[in-house]
Design an enzyme around this catalytic site. Structure first.
Site, short mmCIF file in Angstrom:
data_model
loop_
_atom_site.label_atom_id
_atom_site.label_comp_id
_atom_site.label_asym_id
_atom_site.label_seq_id
_atom_site.Cartn_x
_atom_site.Cartn_y
_atom_site.Cartn_z
N GLY A 1 30.12 50.91 40.39
CA GLY A 1 31.26 51.36 39.57
C GLY A 1 30.93 51.54 38.10
O GLY A 1 30.91 52.66 37.58
N GLY B 1 15.53 47.60 44.32
CA GLY B 1 15.11 46.29 43.81
C GLY B 1 16.20 45.27 44.06
O GLY B 1 17.36 45.52 43.74
N ALA C 1 23.68 44.61 37.35
CA ALA C 1 23.98 44.21 38.73
C ALA C 1 24.69 42.86 38.76
O ALA C 1 24.29 41.93 38.05
CB ALA C 1 22.69 44.14 39.54
N TYR D 1 31.35 32.53 38.73
CA TYR D 1 31.17 33.78 37.98
C TYR D 1 31.26 33.53 36.47
O TYR D 1 30.44 34.03 35.68
CB TYR D 1 32.24 34.76 38.45
CG TYR D 1 32.14 36.17 37.93
CD1 TYR D 1 31.29 37.10 38.53
CD2 TYR D 1 32.94 36.61 36.87
CE1 TYR D 1 31.24 38.41 38.08
CE2 TYR D 1 32.90 37.92 36.42
CZ TYR D 1 32.05 38.82 37.03
OH TYR D 1 32.01 40.12 36.58
N THR E 1 30.74 39.06 42.86
CA THR E 1 31.73 37.97 42.80
C THR E 1 31.83 37.32 44.18
O THR E 1 31.62 37.99 45.20
CB THR E 1 33.15 38.49 42.43
OG1 THR E 1 33.50 39.54 43.33
CG2 THR E 1 33.23 38.97 41.00
N1 CAA Z 1 46.48 30.04 37.31
C1 CAA Z 1 47.02 28.93 37.86
N2 CAA Z 1 47.30 28.81 39.16
C2 CAA Z 1 47.03 29.87 39.94
C3 CAA Z 1 46.46 31.06 39.44
C4 CAA Z 1 46.19 31.12 38.06
N3 CAA Z 1 45.67 32.21 37.49
N4 CAA Z 1 46.28 31.91 40.46
C5 CAA Z 1 46.70 31.29 41.57
N5 CAA Z 1 47.17 30.06 41.25
C6 CAA Z 1 47.74 29.06 42.16
C7 CAA Z 1 48.76 29.71 43.09
O1 CAA Z 1 50.02 29.78 42.46
C8 CAA Z 1 48.75 28.75 44.26
O2 CAA Z 1 49.52 27.61 43.96
P1 CAA Z 1 50.21 26.77 45.15
O3 CAA Z 1 49.12 26.36 46.10
O4 CAA Z 1 50.84 25.65 44.41
O5 CAA Z 1 51.16 27.73 45.77
C9 CAA Z 1 47.29 28.29 44.32
O6 CAA Z 1 46.75 28.56 43.03
C10 CAA Z 1 46.50 29.00 45.36
O7 CAA Z 1 46.56 30.40 45.09
P2 CAA Z 1 46.00 31.44 46.11
O8 CAA Z 1 46.77 31.42 47.35
O9 CAA Z 1 45.85 32.76 45.42
O10 CAA Z 1 44.55 30.79 46.42
P3 CAA Z 1 43.41 31.37 47.21
O11 CAA Z 1 42.44 30.24 47.30
O12 CAA Z 1 43.83 32.05 48.45
O13 CAA Z 1 42.87 32.55 46.25
C11 CAA Z 1 41.69 33.48 44.46
C12 CAA Z 1 42.28 32.23 45.06
C13 CAA Z 1 40.87 34.25 45.47
C14 CAA Z 1 40.78 33.03 43.35
C15 CAA Z 1 42.82 34.39 43.96
O14 CAA Z 1 43.66 33.64 43.14
C16 CAA Z 1 42.25 35.54 43.14
O15 CAA Z 1 41.80 36.54 43.68
N6 CAA Z 1 42.31 35.44 41.80
C17 CAA Z 1 41.79 36.48 40.91
C18 CAA Z 1 40.37 36.17 40.54
C19 CAA Z 1 39.87 37.21 39.59
O16 CAA Z 1 40.48 37.54 38.59
N7 CAA Z 1 38.70 37.77 39.89
C20 CAA Z 1 38.14 38.79 39.07
C21 CAA Z 1 37.34 39.72 39.93
S1 CAA Z 1 36.83 41.17 39.04
C22 CAA Z 1 35.64 40.61 38.07
O17 CAA Z 1 35.19 39.52 38.13
C23 CAA Z 1 35.14 41.60 37.06
C24 CAA Z 1 35.26 41.04 35.71
O18 CAA Z 1 34.25 40.72 35.13
C25 CAA Z 1 36.56 40.97 35.06
#
Ligand code: CAA
Length: 249
Positions: free
Chosen positions: A14, A62, A92, A156, A95
């Site tokens: 991307g 690579g 590269a 990450y 996540t």
């Molecule tokens: N802050 C506080 N609490 C949070 C939260 C946050 N940001 N996000 C979720 N929670 C809480 C939820 O409310 C939930 O609470 P309860 O259990 O009390 O209901 C609990 O955490 C569990 O949440 P999930 O069901 O979402 O948990 P999961 O384990 O299934 O998923 C996760 C977790 C996969 C990390 C998901 O929250 C997610 O995808 N988050 C985004 C992560 C992110 O931003 N990644 C960036 C990828 S892109 C990248 O990395 C490029 C870059 O450089 C920017």
């Protein structure tokens, strides 16, 4: 004068693809490093797509998690072009998101190896020729989440924060040799990596971005090109944030 070679790891992805195009338009001989799980056909299709756009790009396989694989990649580039690499964009990355309390060692290790060990593997192989030539540009792609942390990204965030420590230390070592080393920290950019985030989670993230939208890959390519310009030789050890104001530091 022969064109300077710019190697972009993850170059067919991307953000990488936009960086490649920006550098090619700037006059570099671009080589896109790719892994794609060994899918050479996918990389060749990308190369063909670029050619259709009028951009002649090299591709080189690579695996950035393995030093020996990077060695073969660099050797292949040097043999093909009869030149050493002048610009390295360590782009590269992967996540493996998940809450730390549930994170496996594999999730931790895969991210640290691909995102941080890769800095050593590729950079170590190109740094001495850059020093010998008295000109070089190393650009390490980090992330907004290195600075602000992110729920679900202990692996990450740790790796991406480590990148800037690496940048600052190496920048000092090679500053007097005409080689600059900088970090670029994108925020949330419209790429397949970000598309993997659940829509409701992404909507929440978007609402915290003052510019009001995701970034575009081209906006990242533009800044990388800027750092590769001869006139950017006084910028070294810096960390340029491109995150729509999501995190200011
Ligand atoms: N802050 C506080 N609490 C949070 C939260 C946050 N940001 N996000 C979720 N929670 C809480 C939820 O409310 C939930 O609470 P309860 O259990 O009390 O209901 C609990 O955490 C569990 O949440 P999930 O069901 O979402 O948990 P999961 O384990 O299934 O998923 C996760 C977790 C996969 C990390 C998901 O929250 C997610 O995808 N988050 C985004 C992560 C992110 O931003 N990644 C960036 C990828 S892109 C990248 O990395 C490029 C870059 O450089 C920017």
């Amino acid at each position: 004068m022969t064109k300077r070679i710019a190697l972009v790891t993850g170059g067919t992805g991307g953000i990488g693809s936009a960086i490649c195009q920006s550098l090619a338009q700037q006059g570099f001989q671009v080589v896109a490093g790719y892994n794609s799980g060994g899918n050479h056909e996918k990389a060749k299709a990308w190369q063909e797509e670029m050619l259709q756009k009028g951009l002649e790009m090299g591709i080189a396989y690579g695996d950035v998690t393995k030093y020996e694989s990077c060695e073969r990649c660099i050797r292949e580039i040097e043999e093909t072009y009869g030149e050493t690499v002048s610009v390295l964009v360590n782009n590269a990355g992967i996540t493996r998101d998940g809450q730390f309390k549930k994170m496996s060692w594999e999730q931790w290790n895969e991210v640290l190896t691909a995102n941080l060990d890769s800095m050593f593997h590729m950079t170590r192989l190109v740094i001495n020729p850059m020093i010998e030539k008295g000109w070089g540009r190393i650009i390490n792609i980090s992330s907004v989440n290195a600075q602000k942390g992110q729920f679900g990204q202990t692996n990450y965030s740790a790796a991406k924060a480590g990148i800037h420590g690496f940048t600052k230390a190496l920048a000092q070592e090679v500053a007097s040799k005409g080689v600059t080393v900088n970090t670029v920290s994108p925020g949330y950019v419209l790429t397949p990596m970000v598309e993997k985030i659940a829509p409701e989670v992404l909507d929440k993230i978007k609402s915290g971005i003052p510019v009001g939208r995701l970034g575009t890959p081209e906006e990242i390519g533009h800044v990388v090109s800027f750092l590769c310009d001869d006139f950017s030789g006084y910028i070294t050890g810096s960390n340029l944030a491109i995150n729509g104001g999501q995190h200011m530091f």
